[in-house]
Motif scaffolding. Structure first.
Motif, PDB file in Angstrom:
ATOM      1  N   GLU A 152       0.855  -1.221  -0.179  1.00 45.82           N
ATOM      2  CA  GLU A 152       0.154  -0.077   0.058  1.00 45.82           C
ATOM      3  C   GLU A 152       0.962   1.267   0.010  1.00 45.82           C
ATOM      4  OE1 GLU A 152      -3.539  -2.095   2.356  1.00 45.82           O
ATOM      5  OE2 GLU A 152      -2.691  -0.195   3.302  1.00 45.82           O
ATOM      6  N   VAL A 153       0.697   2.037  -1.031  1.00 49.64           N
ATOM      7  CA  VAL A 153       1.454   3.316  -1.362  1.00 49.64           C
ATOM      8  C   VAL A 153       0.711   4.342  -1.114  1.00 49.64           C
ATOM      9  CG1 VAL A 153       3.019   4.619  -2.685  1.00 49.64           C
ATOM     10  CG2 VAL A 153       3.041   2.045  -2.763  1.00 49.64           C
ATOM     11  N   ILE A 154       0.898   5.448   0.085  1.00 52.33           N
ATOM     12  CA  ILE A 154      -0.039   6.337   0.303  1.00 52.33           C
ATOM     13  C   ILE A 154       0.853   7.955  -0.443  1.00 52.33           C
ATOM     14  CG2 ILE A 154      -1.358   7.815   1.982  1.00 52.33           C
ATOM     15  CD1 ILE A 154      -2.108   4.715   1.514  1.00 52.33           C
ATOM     16  N   LYS A 155       0.338   8.430  -1.159  1.00 57.65           N
ATOM     17  CA  LYS A 155       1.261   9.527  -1.564  1.00 57.65           C
ATOM     18  C   LYS A 155       0.895  10.928  -1.107  1.00 57.65           C
ATOM     19  CE  LYS A 155       1.084   7.002  -5.973  1.00 57.65           C
ATOM     20  NZ  LYS A 155       0.701   7.135  -7.553  1.00 57.65           N
ATOM     21  N   GLY A 156       1.793  11.614  -0.678  1.00 59.72           N
ATOM     22  CA  GLY A 156       1.798  12.972  -0.103  1.00 59.72           C
ATOM     23  C   GLY A 156       2.007  12.705   0.972  1.00 59.72           C
ATOM     24  N   ALA A 157       2.177  13.947   1.911  1.00 58.29           N
ATOM     25  CA  ALA A 157       2.645  14.251   3.351  1.00 58.29           C
ATOM     26  C   ALA A 157       1.613  13.404   4.300  1.00 58.29           C
ATOM     27  CB  ALA A 157       3.068  15.692   3.490  1.00 58.29           C
ATOM     28  N   THR A 158       2.034  12.767   5.125  1.00 62.13           N
ATOM     29  CA  THR A 158       1.183  12.094   6.217  1.00 62.13           C
ATOM     30  C   THR A 158       1.743  11.820   7.409  1.00 62.13           C
ATOM     31  OG1 THR A 158      -0.186  10.316   6.686  1.00 62.13           O
ATOM     32  CG2 THR A 158       1.557   9.835   5.126  1.00 62.13           C
ATOM     33  N   SER A 159       1.117  12.052   8.670  1.00 56.88           N
ATOM     34  CA  SER A 159       1.879  12.022   9.794  1.00 56.88           C
ATOM     35  C   SER A 159       1.435  10.872  10.525  1.00 56.88           C
ATOM     36  CB  SER A 159       1.802  13.322  10.695  1.00 56.88           C
ATOM     37  OG  SER A 159       0.337  13.456  10.921  1.00 56.88           O
ATOM     38  N   ILE A 160       0.447   9.999   9.807  1.00 54.13           N
ATOM     39  CA  ILE A 160      -0.331   8.852  10.475  1.00 54.13           C
ATOM     40  C   ILE A 160       0.313   7.937  11.179  1.00 54.13           C
ATOM     41  CG2 ILE A 160      -0.709   7.497   8.677  1.00 54.13           C
ATOM     42  CD1 ILE A 160      -3.238   8.391  11.404  1.00 54.13           C
ATOM     43  N   TYR A 161       1.598   7.520  10.633  1.00 59.88           N
ATOM     44  CA  TYR A 161       2.686   6.931  11.069  1.00 59.88           C
ATOM     45  C   TYR A 161       3.922   7.292  11.725  1.00 59.88           C
ATOM     46  CZ  TYR A 161       0.009   2.805   9.897  1.00 59.88           C
ATOM     47  OH  TYR A 161      -0.887   1.811   9.538  1.00 59.88           O
ATOM     48  N   GLY A 162       4.002   8.605  11.723  1.00 53.40           N
ATOM     49  CA  GLY A 162       5.129   9.348  12.354  1.00 53.40           C
ATOM     50  C   GLY A 162       6.389   9.888  11.442  1.00 53.40           C
ATOM     51  N   ASN A 163       7.491   9.887  12.150  1.00 54.37           N
ATOM     52  CA  ASN A 163       8.468  10.715  11.497  1.00 54.37           C
ATOM     53  C   ASN A 163       9.006  10.228  10.067  1.00 54.37           C
ATOM     54  OD1 ASN A 163      10.970  12.345  11.207  1.00 54.37           O
ATOM     55  ND2 ASN A 163      12.286  10.985  12.461  1.00 54.37           N
ATOM     56  N   GLY A 164       9.185  11.088   9.290  1.00 53.31           N
ATOM     57  CA  GLY A 164       9.872  10.887   7.964  1.00 53.31           C
ATOM     58  C   GLY A 164       9.026  10.597   6.822  1.00 53.31           C
ATOM     59  N   PHE A 484     -17.635  10.476 -12.533  1.00 54.13           N
ATOM     60  CA  PHE A 484     -16.726  11.665 -11.854  1.00 54.13           C
ATOM     61  C   PHE A 484     -16.841  11.711 -10.444  1.00 54.13           C
ATOM     62  CE2 PHE A 484     -15.900  16.188 -10.552  1.00 54.13           C
ATOM     63  CZ  PHE A 484     -14.854  16.355 -11.259  1.00 54.13           C
ATOM     64  N   ASN A 485     -15.590  11.373  -9.666  1.00 56.31           N
ATOM     65  CA  ASN A 485     -15.512  10.921  -8.351  1.00 56.31           C
ATOM     66  C   ASN A 485     -14.232  11.819  -7.918  1.00 56.31           C
ATOM     67  OD1 ASN A 485     -14.911   9.793  -5.887  1.00 56.31           O
ATOM     68  ND2 ASN A 485     -15.582   7.673  -6.842  1.00 56.31           N
ATOM     69  N   PRO A 486     -14.661  13.091  -7.404  1.00 51.12           N
ATOM     70  CA  PRO A 486     -13.439  14.230  -7.083  1.00 51.12           C
ATOM     71  C   PRO A 486     -13.226  13.830  -5.510  1.00 51.12           C
ATOM     72  CG  PRO A 486     -15.429  15.035  -7.085  1.00 51.12           C
ATOM     73  CD  PRO A 486     -15.654  13.532  -7.503  1.00 51.12           C
ATOM     74  N   PHE A 487     -11.927  14.369  -5.511  1.00 51.86           N
ATOM     75  CA  PHE A 487     -11.479  14.706  -3.890  1.00 51.86           C
ATOM     76  C   PHE A 487     -10.427  15.879  -3.703  1.00 51.86           C
ATOM     77  CE2 PHE A 487      -7.925  12.099  -5.615  1.00 51.86           C
ATOM     78  CZ  PHE A 487      -6.795  12.770  -5.205  1.00 51.86           C
ATOM     79  N   VAL A 488     -10.521  16.249  -2.677  1.00 48.46           N
ATOM     80  CA  VAL A 488      -9.591  17.365  -2.278  1.00 48.46           C
ATOM     81  C   VAL A 488      -8.893  16.906  -0.801  1.00 48.46           C
ATOM     82  CG1 VAL A 488     -10.637  19.197  -3.476  1.00 48.46           C
ATOM     83  CG2 VAL A 488     -11.509  18.758  -1.300  1.00 48.46           C
ATOM     84  N   SER A 489      -7.629  17.349  -0.812  1.00 48.08           N
ATOM     85  CA  SER A 489      -7.215  17.020   0.715  1.00 48.08           C
ATOM     86  C   SER A 489      -6.048  17.962   0.929  1.00 48.08           C
ATOM     87  CB  SER A 489      -6.771  15.594   0.609  1.00 48.08           C
ATOM     88  OG  SER A 489      -5.754  15.510  -0.183  1.00 48.08           O
ATOM     89  N   PHE A 490      -5.849  18.250   2.285  1.00 49.83           N
ATOM     90  CA  PHE A 490      -4.798  18.681   2.997  1.00 49.83           C
ATOM     91  C   PHE A 490      -4.078  17.871   4.069  1.00 49.83           C
ATOM     92  CE2 PHE A 490      -3.079  21.069   6.639  1.00 49.83           C
ATOM     93  CZ  PHE A 490      -2.079  21.878   5.910  1.00 49.83           C
ATOM     94  N   SER A 491      -2.672  17.593   4.184  1.00 52.99           N
ATOM     95  CA  SER A 491      -2.246  16.917   5.040  1.00 52.99           C
ATOM     96  C   SER A 491      -0.935  17.417   5.456  1.00 52.99           C
ATOM     97  CB  SER A 491      -2.172  15.467   4.758  1.00 52.99           C
ATOM     98  OG  SER A 491      -1.468  15.076   3.439  1.00 52.99           O
ATOM     99  N   GLN A 492      -0.493  16.921   6.638  1.00 51.93           N
ATOM    100  CA  GLN A 492       0.939  17.489   7.110  1.00 51.93           C
ATOM    101  C   GLN A 492       1.905  16.249   7.470  1.00 51.93           C
ATOM    102  OE1 GLN A 492      -0.428  20.240  10.113  1.00 51.93           O
ATOM    103  NE2 GLN A 492       0.913  21.891   9.111  1.00 51.93           N
ATOM    104  N   ALA A 493       3.181  16.414   7.399  1.00 48.89           N
ATOM    105  CA  ALA A 493       4.006  15.438   7.999  1.00 48.89           C
ATOM    106  C   ALA A 493       5.107  15.974   8.690  1.00 48.89           C
ATOM    107  CB  ALA A 493       4.599  14.830   6.754  1.00 48.89           C
ATOM    108  N   PHE A 494       5.779  15.291   9.748  1.00 47.47           N
ATOM    109  CA  PHE A 494       6.722  15.470  10.646  1.00 47.47           C
ATOM    110  C   PHE A 494       8.035  14.808  10.180  1.00 47.47           C
ATOM    111  CE2 PHE A 494       9.091  14.845  14.523  1.00 47.47           C
ATOM    112  CZ  PHE A 494       9.067  16.115  15.057  1.00 47.47           C
ATOM    113  N   GLY A 495       9.194  15.412  10.154  1.00 49.28           N
ATOM    114  CA  GLY A 495      10.395  14.870   9.958  1.00 49.28           C
ATOM    115  C   GLY A 495      11.486  15.370  10.457  1.00 49.28           C
TER     116      GLY A 495
END
Length: 721
Positions: A152-164, A484-495
């Protein structure tokens, strides 16, 4: 070995050819084997199944792929098996199949293989493999694909599993014990080599697995050994690769057991050991950048074998369901031990004299994850919440005892909550917060001398660095209409990326004076998927920003140091799939990324190519000739990238060399000899094209200016019982 390889190829042709003509009358429905992604879904016969595809990495709760307001790629077991026929390195497999992931290096390291221009956090069953305190670039190739159930490849910044995870997450989910027999198994035997120059190029692959169920206990266990012979260019010359895969071996042992106490509770315990080292009787003869390639010549490397001497992963997960408010709990404890040995160098920029460094990392962690559903009718949802505890000890010594990077002892406690609301059955809202509370302790240390007289040594007072930051994410997806199945998102990551580089290059006597602030990455994304008739189209556009960066730039001595300047990365990804007939499917992807850093004077400069990959396109054609014969043709393209001017003497700084396009075609196929016996075959670079990979070009270094693999064929036999 050479005779055995030729004999198996000959036998395969004898068995297959009569069946191929018969197969023209025997069409069967196609099963999708492209990556199941937010961008890749295919024919109507599997549409509903793929819509129900469940993943857990994106938000630590089970959810269908059409509920996720971000870009996701899921690579299944069948797709992995196809790619093993071409090249069994997981780095190569992901480079061929994941839009947005940089091209692979064809080596044991994954330098430059970023995800959307930023570092990626690699996990095995949720256990972090990456060493973000000091990135050794060996985390993507941290296991053998034989033990993978799915990626499973999640693209874009995400902090759900922590650092890096500034660029996203790659989570390898290992095989689960699911056989209904007391004992079942699979035996895999394979040979590979350069068909036009088999001498010393033949490698082999052996794998054995068992699985079964005994009352309440189920298990899976396997062992895989992979040996790679000499890698050769199209003209038959031996590739000269530092940290290469030629004449290297990889061993992966794996075991997972699950005991079901009752319908509401179970315990899962797993262990994986991966080891990969190069022991070659060839050394690199440097080339001349832009003129002639580096090649391998007979010789002996004075250092220890480079690679991954050990990568241990062990975890235990206790699952308890039907708690108050229908809550489900997962409690996981894990341990990760990782060693990464770099190649021996006769002369280094970071210290005086020869030497060989090794990154050492130990991680211990505890994860508590709770899922509580709520609501019913037209508004319902789930809350995922819990706590992550992590201890990470990382340092980088030389094998002769000198310490290049002192021990960095990180303790991280991070509570989190993730909310998913399904409104009116088709509007999905997701939002969450994670609070990072980390500290890194470093004892007093000295930098290494830079000359024979001991010059350049700096005695640095250590101390404690505290980090406290809240990371947010939010997204919307509307999935009522397939067209037409659209999405928008904002996410942050800590590193805390490259903290080790900052410490080892210190020029001040107190660590408190160093710039060690974390990198907070913001990811903004919009996209859609569209299904109509036989076509599936998807698109995503993203912007990734950070006030601080970690772009590595070589100083005058050639040492790579992180720039802490603001960064902005943007790009887009497109995919198109079409099911032309019941037996013929086509598909293509395109990914573009660009990035710049803002200097102190306000001017902007491009990020180096170790971060920003050239445009990448892929395409496939899958043809089910019969119900037994399956053929896939793959095309991989990396484009041009020329962003930097040469120095006054005409040379380029490390990582800034101009990049020219590369086109490679690969073939994979399988033939079902018997219900229990399958033959797999594949050819990498089927046209035996001479080329310089992306890594060789951008490195702008005589030692790394290596050509890519010429044609390399494989023949595999799988027996399942």
């Amino acid at each position: 070995m050479k005779k055995a390889f030729l004999f198996l190829c000959h036998l395969l042709l004898i068995v297959m050819l009569p069946q191929m003509s018969q197969g023209q009358q025997d069409r069967v429905a196609r099963t999708n084997t492209t990556p199941v992604t937010e961008q890749n879904r295919t024919d109507d016969s599997v549409k509903n199944e793929k819509l129900q595809e469940v993943l857990v990495t994106a938000s630590r709760m089970p959810e269908r792929i059409d509920e996720v307001p971000s870009s996701v790629t899921i690579l299944g077991k069948e797709q992995i098996e196809q790619q093993i026929n071409i090249n069994p390195s997981i780095s190569e497999i992901l480079a061929f199949t994941v839009p947005g992931l940089g091209p692979s290096t064809n080596k044991a390291t994954n330098t430059g293989q970023t995800l959307r221009g930023r570092n990626v956090l690699v996990l095995i069953d949720g256990i972090p493999q990456s060493t973000p305190l000091m990135n050794g670039n060996r985390d993507i190739r941290s296991l053998d694909p034989a033990i993978i159930e799915r990626v499973e490849v999640i693209k874009g910044a995400t902090s759900i599993y922590g650092n890096g995870s500034g660029g996203g997450i790659i989570n390898y989910i290992t095989k689960k014990p699911d056989a209904d027999k007391r004992i079942a198994g699979q035996t895999f035997l394979g040979l590979n080599g350069h068909p036009g120059s088999l001498n010393n190029s033949v490698g082999y692959r052996l794998s054995q697995s068992f699985n079964g169920t005994l009352d309440k206990f189920s298990y899976v266990a396997s062992a895989t050994y992979n040996y790679t012979g000499l890698l050769k260019a199209a003209d038959g010359s031996v590739l000269g690769q530092e940290d290469g895969l030629e004449q290297s071996y990889a061993l992966n042992t794996f075991a997972k057991g699950q005991y079901r106490f009752n319908k509401q509770s179970e315990l899962t315990v797993a262990y994986s050991f991966f080891k990969s080292l190069q022991n070659s009787d060839y050394v690199v003869e440097p080339g001349v950048y832009g003129e002639r390639p580096a090649i391998g010549i007979k010789g002996e490397d004075p250092g220890d074998p480079a690679g991954t001497p050990q990568n241990h992963n062990v975890f235990a997960t206790y699952t308890l369901r039907n708690l108050p408010f229908h809550t489900e709990m997962d409690l996981t404890g894990y341990f990760h031990r990782f060693l990464s040995t770099n190649r021996y160098v006769a002369k280094a920029n970071g210290w005086y004299g020869p030497g060989q460094t090794q990154i050492s990392s130990k991680k211990k962690g505890l994860r508590l994850n709770l899922l509580t559903p709520f609501g019913n009718g037209r508004v319902k949802g789930t809350i995922a919440y819990g706590m992550d505890l992590l201890g990470d000890d990382t340092y980088q010594p030389l094998l002769d005892g000198r310490v290049y990077i002192p021990n960095m002892d990180m303790t991280n406690m991070a509570p989190y909550a993730q909310l998913k609301i399904d409104m009116f059955d088709h509007l999905i809202f997701k939002g969450g917060i994670r609070y990072e509370n980390a500290r890194v302790d470093v004892e007093d240390y000295q930098t290494l001398p830079k000359d024979a007289d001991g010059g350049g040594v700096v005695a640095v007072k250590g101390g404690r660095i505290n980090y406290k930051s809240a990371m947010f994410n939010a997204g919307l997806r509307y999935n009522k209409y397939e067209y037409f199945n659209p999405f928008v998102s904002f996410s942050q990551a800590f590193g805390l990326n490259e903290l080790g580089r900052i410490l080892r290059a210190a020029t001040v006597q107190d660590m408190a004076l160093l710039q060690t602030d974390p990198i907070i990455t913001n990811n903004y994304e919009a996209g859609f998927s569209s299904r109509f008739s036989i076509f599936n189209l998807t698109a995503a556009y993203y912007i990734s920003t950070s006030k601080l960066g970690a772009n590595l730039v070589a100083n005058e001595s050639g040492t790579l140091l992180p720039q802490r300047n603001p960064e902005r990365v943007h790009g887009y990804e497109l995919t198109l799939d079409a099911q032309l007939t019941a037996s013929l499917g086509l598909g293509a992807t395109y990914a573009y990324v660009e990035g710049k850093a803002e200097k102190e004077d306000g001017t902007k400069e491009y990020l180096g190519f170790a971060r920003i990959a050239p445009p990448k396109a892929t395409a496939y054609a899958r043809y089910r000739a019969t119900d037994k014969l399956d053929l896939q043709l793959f095309w991989v393209y990396t484009g041009s990238r020329d962003r930097f001017d040469p120095l006054e003497d005409g040379r380029y700084r490390v990582g800034t060399g101009p990049v020219k396009p590369v086109n490679i075609f690969n073939l994979s196929g399988s033939y079902q000899l018997h219900k229990a016996v399958r033959v797999g075959f594949g050819v990498e670079n089927i046209f035996n094209k001479s080329f310089y990979p992306f890594y060789s070009q951008f490195s702008a270094d005589n030692l790394r200016y290596t050509m890519g693999n010429g044609a390399r064929a494989s023949l595999n036999l799988t027996y399942t019982y």
